[in-house]
Motif scaffolding. Structure first.
Motif, PDB file in Angstrom:
ATOM      1  N   ALA A 182       0.845  -1.198   0.000  1.00 58.06           N
ATOM      2  CA  ALA A 182       0.000   0.000   0.000  1.00 58.06           C
ATOM      3  C   ALA A 182       0.873   1.238   0.000  1.00 58.06           C
ATOM      4  O   ALA A 182       1.924   1.272   0.655  1.00 58.06           O
ATOM      5  N   GLU A 183       0.454   2.262  -0.739  1.00 61.60           N
ATOM      6  CA  GLU A 183       1.130   3.549  -0.757  1.00 61.60           C
ATOM      7  C   GLU A 183       0.194   4.591  -0.141  1.00 61.60           C
ATOM      8  O   GLU A 183      -0.963   4.723  -0.559  1.00 61.60           O
ATOM      9  N   ILE A 184       0.720   5.322   0.847  1.00 62.04           N
ATOM     10  CA  ILE A 184      -0.074   6.282   1.608  1.00 62.04           C
ATOM     11  C   ILE A 184       0.592   7.653   1.545  1.00 62.04           C
ATOM     12  O   ILE A 184       1.788   7.781   1.818  1.00 62.04           O
ATOM     13  N   SER A 185      -0.174   8.675   1.207  1.00 63.35           N
ATOM     14  CA  SER A 185       0.339  10.041   1.186  1.00 63.35           C
ATOM     15  C   SER A 185       0.096  10.720   2.523  1.00 63.35           C
ATOM     16  O   SER A 185      -0.933  10.515   3.165  1.00 63.35           O
ATOM     17  N   ALA A 186       1.054  11.583   2.905  1.00 63.17           N
ATOM     18  CA  ALA A 186       0.864  12.391   4.105  1.00 63.17           C
ATOM     19  C   ALA A 186      -0.267  13.392   3.913  1.00 63.17           C
ATOM     20  O   ALA A 186      -0.959  13.746   4.871  1.00 63.17           O
ATOM     21  N   LEU A 187      -0.481  13.855   2.700  1.00 67.79           N
ATOM     22  CA  LEU A 187      -1.581  14.783   2.437  1.00 67.79           C
ATOM     23  C   LEU A 187      -2.889  14.010   2.384  1.00 67.79           C
ATOM     24  O   LEU A 187      -3.080  13.118   1.547  1.00 67.79           O
ATOM     25  N   GLY A 188      -3.789  14.310   3.296  1.00 66.75           N
ATOM     26  CA  GLY A 188      -5.091  13.668   3.307  1.00 66.75           C
ATOM     27  C   GLY A 188      -5.106  12.241   3.807  1.00 66.75           C
ATOM     28  O   GLY A 188      -6.172  11.618   3.828  1.00 66.75           O
ATOM     29  N   ALA A 189      -3.937  11.682   4.183  1.00 69.01           N
ATOM     30  CA  ALA A 189      -3.831  10.258   4.541  1.00 69.01           C
ATOM     31  C   ALA A 189      -4.398   9.382   3.423  1.00 69.01           C
ATOM     32  O   ALA A 189      -4.973   8.312   3.667  1.00 69.01           O
ATOM     33  N   ASN A 223     -23.367  22.082  -4.437  1.00 66.68           N
ATOM     34  CA  ASN A 223     -23.226  21.268  -3.241  1.00 66.68           C
ATOM     35  C   ASN A 223     -21.863  21.465  -2.591  1.00 66.68           C
ATOM     36  O   ASN A 223     -20.891  21.864  -3.248  1.00 66.68           O
ATOM     37  N   ALA A 224     -21.785  21.151  -1.308  1.00 70.07           N
ATOM     38  CA  ALA A 224     -20.503  21.005  -0.613  1.00 70.07           C
ATOM     39  C   ALA A 224     -20.186  19.519  -0.603  1.00 70.07           C
ATOM     40  O   ALA A 224     -20.963  18.708  -0.090  1.00 70.07           O
ATOM     41  N   LEU A 225     -19.047  19.153  -1.176  1.00 70.95           N
ATOM     42  CA  LEU A 225     -18.757  17.756  -1.488  1.00 70.95           C
ATOM     43  C   LEU A 225     -17.617  17.202  -0.631  1.00 70.95           C
ATOM     44  O   LEU A 225     -16.552  17.812  -0.509  1.00 70.95           O
ATOM     45  N   HIS A 226     -17.840  16.043  -0.020  1.00 69.54           N
ATOM     46  CA  HIS A 226     -16.792  15.188   0.542  1.00 69.54           C
ATOM     47  C   HIS A 226     -15.951  15.834   1.642  1.00 69.54           C
ATOM     48  O   HIS A 226     -14.733  15.597   1.729  1.00 69.54           O
ATOM     49  N   GLY A 227     -16.569  16.633   2.484  1.00 67.68           N
ATOM     50  CA  GLY A 227     -15.898  17.065   3.703  1.00 67.68           C
ATOM     51  C   GLY A 227     -14.746  18.024   3.504  1.00 67.68           C
ATOM     52  O   GLY A 227     -14.692  18.759   2.519  1.00 67.68           O
ATOM     53  N   LEU A 228     -13.778  17.977   4.450  1.00 63.83           N
ATOM     54  CA  LEU A 228     -12.770  19.036   4.531  1.00 63.83           C
ATOM     55  C   LEU A 228     -11.324  18.547   4.664  1.00 63.83           C
ATOM     56  O   LEU A 228     -10.423  19.375   4.683  1.00 63.83           O
ATOM     57  N   ILE A 229     -11.083  17.240   4.770  1.00 70.93           N
ATOM     58  CA  ILE A 229      -9.732  16.812   5.133  1.00 70.93           C
ATOM     59  C   ILE A 229      -8.937  16.159   4.014  1.00 70.93           C
ATOM     60  O   ILE A 229      -7.763  15.838   4.206  1.00 70.93           O
ATOM     61  N   SER A 230      -9.532  15.971   2.844  1.00 68.60           N
ATOM     62  CA  SER A 230      -8.842  15.231   1.782  1.00 68.60           C
ATOM     63  C   SER A 230      -7.615  15.951   1.250  1.00 68.60           C
ATOM     64  O   SER A 230      -6.745  15.322   0.634  1.00 68.60           O
ATOM     65  N   PHE A 231      -7.538  17.270   1.470  1.00 62.48           N
ATOM     66  CA  PHE A 231      -6.384  18.041   0.999  1.00 62.48           C
ATOM     67  C   PHE A 231      -5.681  18.727   2.168  1.00 62.48           C
ATOM     68  O   PHE A 231      -5.009  19.733   1.985  1.00 62.48           O
ATOM     69  N   GLN A 232      -5.839  18.149   3.351  1.00 60.45           N
ATOM     70  CA  GLN A 232      -5.211  18.698   4.544  1.00 60.45           C
ATOM     71  C   GLN A 232      -3.990  17.868   4.923  1.00 60.45           C
ATOM     72  O   GLN A 232      -4.001  16.646   4.826  1.00 60.45           O
ATOM     73  N   ALA A 233      -2.923  18.553   5.373  1.00 62.20           N
ATOM     74  CA  ALA A 233      -1.693  17.860   5.754  1.00 62.20           C
ATOM     75  C   ALA A 233      -1.902  17.048   7.023  1.00 62.20           C
ATOM     76  O   ALA A 233      -2.509  17.513   7.986  1.00 62.20           O
ATOM     77  N   PHE A 234      -1.398  15.823   7.009  1.00 59.16           N
ATOM     78  CA  PHE A 234      -1.376  14.949   8.175  1.00 59.16           C
ATOM     79  C   PHE A 234       0.065  14.756   8.622  1.00 59.16           C
ATOM     80  O   PHE A 234       0.993  14.768   7.803  1.00 59.16           O
ATOM     81  N   THR A 235       0.248  14.531   9.922  1.00 67.01           N
ATOM     82  CA  THR A 235       1.567  14.273  10.489  1.00 67.01           C
ATOM     83  C   THR A 235       1.668  12.805  10.869  1.00 67.01           C
ATOM     84  O   THR A 235       0.796  12.288  11.585  1.00 67.01           O
ATOM     85  N   PRO A 236       2.707  12.112  10.384  1.00 66.83           N
ATOM     86  CA  PRO A 236       2.878  10.722  10.817  1.00 66.83           C
ATOM     87  C   PRO A 236       3.309  10.678  12.280  1.00 66.83           C
ATOM     88  O   PRO A 236       4.254  11.364  12.678  1.00 66.83           O
ATOM     89  N   VAL A 237       2.610   9.883  13.084  1.00 67.69           N
ATOM     90  CA  VAL A 237       2.934   9.780  14.513  1.00 67.69           C
ATOM     91  C   VAL A 237       3.457   8.400  14.878  1.00 67.69           C
ATOM     92  O   VAL A 237       4.038   8.221  15.953  1.00 67.69           O
ATOM     93  N   ASP A 238       3.267   7.417  13.996  1.00 64.48           N
ATOM     94  CA  ASP A 238       3.796   6.073  14.238  1.00 64.48           C
ATOM     95  C   ASP A 238       3.931   5.386  12.889  1.00 64.48           C
ATOM     96  O   ASP A 238       2.929   5.262  12.161  1.00 64.48           O
ATOM     97  N   VAL A 239       5.132   4.956  12.559  1.00 61.27           N
ATOM     98  CA  VAL A 239       5.398   4.361  11.245  1.00 61.27           C
ATOM     99  C   VAL A 239       6.100   3.026  11.441  1.00 61.27           C
ATOM    100  O   VAL A 239       7.100   2.936  12.153  1.00 61.27           O
TER     101      VAL A 239
END
Length: 322
Positions: free
Chosen positions: A35-42, A102-118
């Protein structure tokens, strides 16, 4: 340690640093799964088993397309007119689907996430959603992705209200499943559902519910070829096994396939055949989205989670292939 890939076709910033448009990319491996996971939006950028794609991927650079692989919160699907009422507050959020109002699909898909456990087979990422005029509530969201040699990819999204008022909340994933190399019209779909949410043709907003009659277009209780059928509907009264797990199975004529499962916290299921006007993007994968509440729930109130200050809510789903 994680296997962190360099980005392909990287761009160089004015300072000479190499950047990736969707942040750092993390690779998780277990057995034949990758699996490949981006920090942006998880975002789940890719998921493979034995080298076979189980999801439609995004372009290497730029934003994700059509919310492929996104985690969608604090509301799934749409809010008609972007306007809703919560505890007496009249709230207007941005119209992110302006062509339909419409307002579509919430607010976090383009928000930066911080990795806390890898780890080699798992990652936990976290972001803070600060109050805004369109969502004046304060949440911390934690996304845990883990791959397993047998179970595939399991994602758990947890939300904690760290604000001072109750918050409305809903969540879902947005993967486009790929059963095989054959066209989507030849794939077979199976999912047990008793009720479909009817929607308007122009804005895809709910108009009511209907029971699914045996043998009707939306009856996939037995495996049935999708064919040319257009689906962009939410379903409920979902069939579950003895462990209360709902399963959606998509198989290709060649014998490959993919299954998505979810627990009782996801009482709704959006299925979309991925119809697009651009031929290169049309019907590439089947969007399968287990949701905690239906489309337009912030206006109807149906199954919206009321998250009190200090409270947590979690939802999980899994994807496996063969």
């Amino acid at each position: 340690m994680s296997d962190r890939l360099p980005a392909a076709d990287t761009q160089t910033s004015p300072t000479g640093d190499v950047s990736r448009d969707r942040g750092e990319l993390f690779v998780l491996i277990a057995g034949d799964y990758r699996a490949e996971i981006s920090a942006l939006g998880a975002v789940v950028e890719a998921l493979t088993v034995g080298g076979r794609d189980l999801l439609v991927s995004n372009p290497e650079q730029g934003p994700i397309q059509f919310f492929r692989g996104a985690v969608v919160a604090p509301w799934p699907n749409r809010i008609g007119d972007g306007a809703y009422t919560w505890d007496g507050q009249q709230i207007q959020t941005a119209l992110t689907e302006p062509e339909r109002g419409n307002a579509l699909h919430g607010l976090i898909s383009f928000q930066a996430f911080t990795p806390v456990d890898v780890a080699e087979d798992a990652i936990t990422l976290r972001t803070e959603l600060f109050p805004s005029p369109g969502y004046p509530f304060h949440l911390v969201l934690t996304v845990h992705h883990a791959v397993d040699a047998d179970a595939g990819l399991t994602t758990t999204v947890s939300a904690r209200n760290i604000g001072h008022q109750d918050a409305p909340y809903g969540v879902c994933p947005h993967p486009y499943l790929v059963a095989g190399t054959e066209p989507l019209d030849e794939w077979t779909l199976q999912v047990e559902a008793g009720t479909v949410l009817t929607v308007t043709e122009d804005r895809l907003l709910p108009t009511g519910t209907e029971q699914i009659a045996p043998g009707s277009d939306f009856d996939f209780s037995r495996p049935r070829t999708i064919g040319a059928l257009f689906i962009d509907h939410a379903f409920t009264d979902l069939g579950r096994d003895e462990d209360d797990i709902m399963t959606v199975t998509v198989t290709a004529p060649g014998g490959t396939g993919v299954a998505l499962t979810a627990g009782t916290e996801c009482g709704w299921l959006q299925v979309h055949t991925g119809d697009r006007p651009e031929p290169e993007n049309n019907r590439l994968g089947l969007a399968v989205e287990p949701m905690t509440c239906p489309p337009d729930a912030f206006r109807s109130g149906t199954d919206v989670v009321r998250l009190a200050p200090g409270e947590d809510f979690s939802a999980s789903w899994s994807i496996r292939g063969w």
